[in-house]
Design a protein around this motif. Structure first.
Motif: not given
Length: 379
Positions: A299-301, A347-349, A353-354
């Motif tokens: 979902i981040v992608e 860490l997840v955040h 972002i990366r």
């Protein structure tokens, strides 16, 4: 990936008089009387397997007491003869190695200030060629696992197979109750990479004060470390170096009596089966966690692609604040440690972002390289 080291088990080169293994003695050998009296008192406890003392003391600033020097080796030889305890000293260069070996020192250790410098470690390794002496290697001052591993590998490649590591904590800019932050995870990573490597703990240098030493000592043993290096002095209040972190021999004996020794494996078959069942449950939950993290990153992608197409910045501070507040509320309700929860969310955040940054800038790096090449061709 496991480290490819040739290491002998601890019990093949060191006799442990009384569990846990304790290496003890003054931070610095100050006078012959001070060293001998301390040695006899430590031997009388029956708890100490090796006598240690600082002979050469690398100090942060000149003008401070930098060790009694080579004469201290003669005092240690006498202490060994009178108590029967093997002796250990720190070495920081080839000359130290040569003098210590000539004096019959049983165990050498490399200090944190030396481990941090590969040139120094290599000089010591070269001086050790052809000698069969145990060497203990403290972690470097800064939290760099690769430096620690590199020092161990250099000594091992010099033909030394009687090797151990000493976890003495790491320097940190953050204010803490400790002189050096334990950062247990680095010692655990080292143990994971090389399970056969004996790792001792140095609670004296982690704590910087004697009050915390029992707590750190017990935690080290609970993490399956093979022993402790603890500084002891006949009168710590008058010690020339590190007075606050040294114990009296009597206090050391009391500490040793109060430590709980636990088995690394469950001995009872029924209990072992019960533990295995609980671990299976954890493995299932871990699998679900990883699956959910994978779904989250998918979902981040998509969010990254949306932001790229709509010219939206990657970071929205209000959104991150909302995640933190919600995380804190959940942590309290679920009785999770707030510090752990915050680190996990960070860490997840950070990974989110990366990934979004990668998507937002996809192709730009290639275009930049192409433009640079085109410019060079024109030139």
């Amino acid at each position: 990936m496991k480290l490819n080291l040739n290491i002998q088990p601890l019990n093949t080169w060191l006799t442990v008089k009384n569990e846990p293994l304790i290496i003890s003695g003054p931070c610095s050998a100050e006078t012959e009387e001070q060293l001998l009296t301390t040695a006899h008192l430590l031997a009388a406890t029956g708890k100490v397997s090796v006598l240690r003392a600082g002979i050469w003391k690398p100090r942060t600033r000149p003008g401070e007491f930098e060790g009694i020097g080579s004469i201290g080796l003669e005092w240690l030889k006498r202490a060994k003869a009178e108590t029967g305890l093997p002796i250990a000293v720190e070495v920081a260069n080839a000359k130290h190695v040569e003098e210590a070996l000539a004096a019959g020192v049983d165990i050498l250790w490399i200090g944190a200030r030396s481990t941090v410098n590969p040139f120094t470690v290599q000089e010591i390794a070269d001086a050790l060629q052809g000698h069969d002496v145990p060497v203990l290697i403290k972690n470097p001052i800064n939290p760099d696992l690769q430096l620690w591993i590199g020092a161990i590998e250099r000594i091992n490649r010099a033909g030394i197979t009687k090797i151990g590591a000493i976890h003495r904590g790491f320097s940190s800019y953050e204010k803490s109750s400790f002189r050096n932050e334990p950062m247990w995870e680095l010692a655990i990573q080292l143990k994971t990479l090389c399970p056969e490597l004996p790792i001792l703990n140095d609670p004296s240098h982690i704590c910087g004060n004697r009050e915390l030493i029992p707590y750190i000592s017990q935690k080290a043993l609970d993490l399956d470390m093979q022993g402790l290096m603890i500084e002891a002095h006949i009168d710590p209040s008058t010690a020339w170096t590190d007075a606050k972190q040294q114990l009296t021999p009597a206090a050391l004996a009391e500490l040793a009596d109060r430590l709980t020794i636990r088995d690394p494996e469950v001995q009872n078959e029924v209990s072992a089966d019960k533990l295995a069942e609980m671990r299976k449950s954890i493995d299932k939950i871990d699998d679900i966690l990883m699956q959910k993290l994978g779904e989250r990153m998918s979902i981040v992608e998509k969010i990254g692609e949306f932001k790229r197409d709509n010219q939206v910045t990657i970071l929205q501070v209000n959104r991150w604040d909302s995640i933190l507040q919600k995380g804190h509320a959940f942590a309290k309700a679920l009785k999770l440690d707030l510090n752990f929860t915050e680190k996990f969310l960070e860490l997840v955040h950070s990974e989110s972002i990366r990934k979004q940054t990668e998507i937002m800038n996809a192709g730009k790096a290639d275009k930049g390289i192409a433009a640079e090449q085109h410019s060079e061709l024109k030139a």
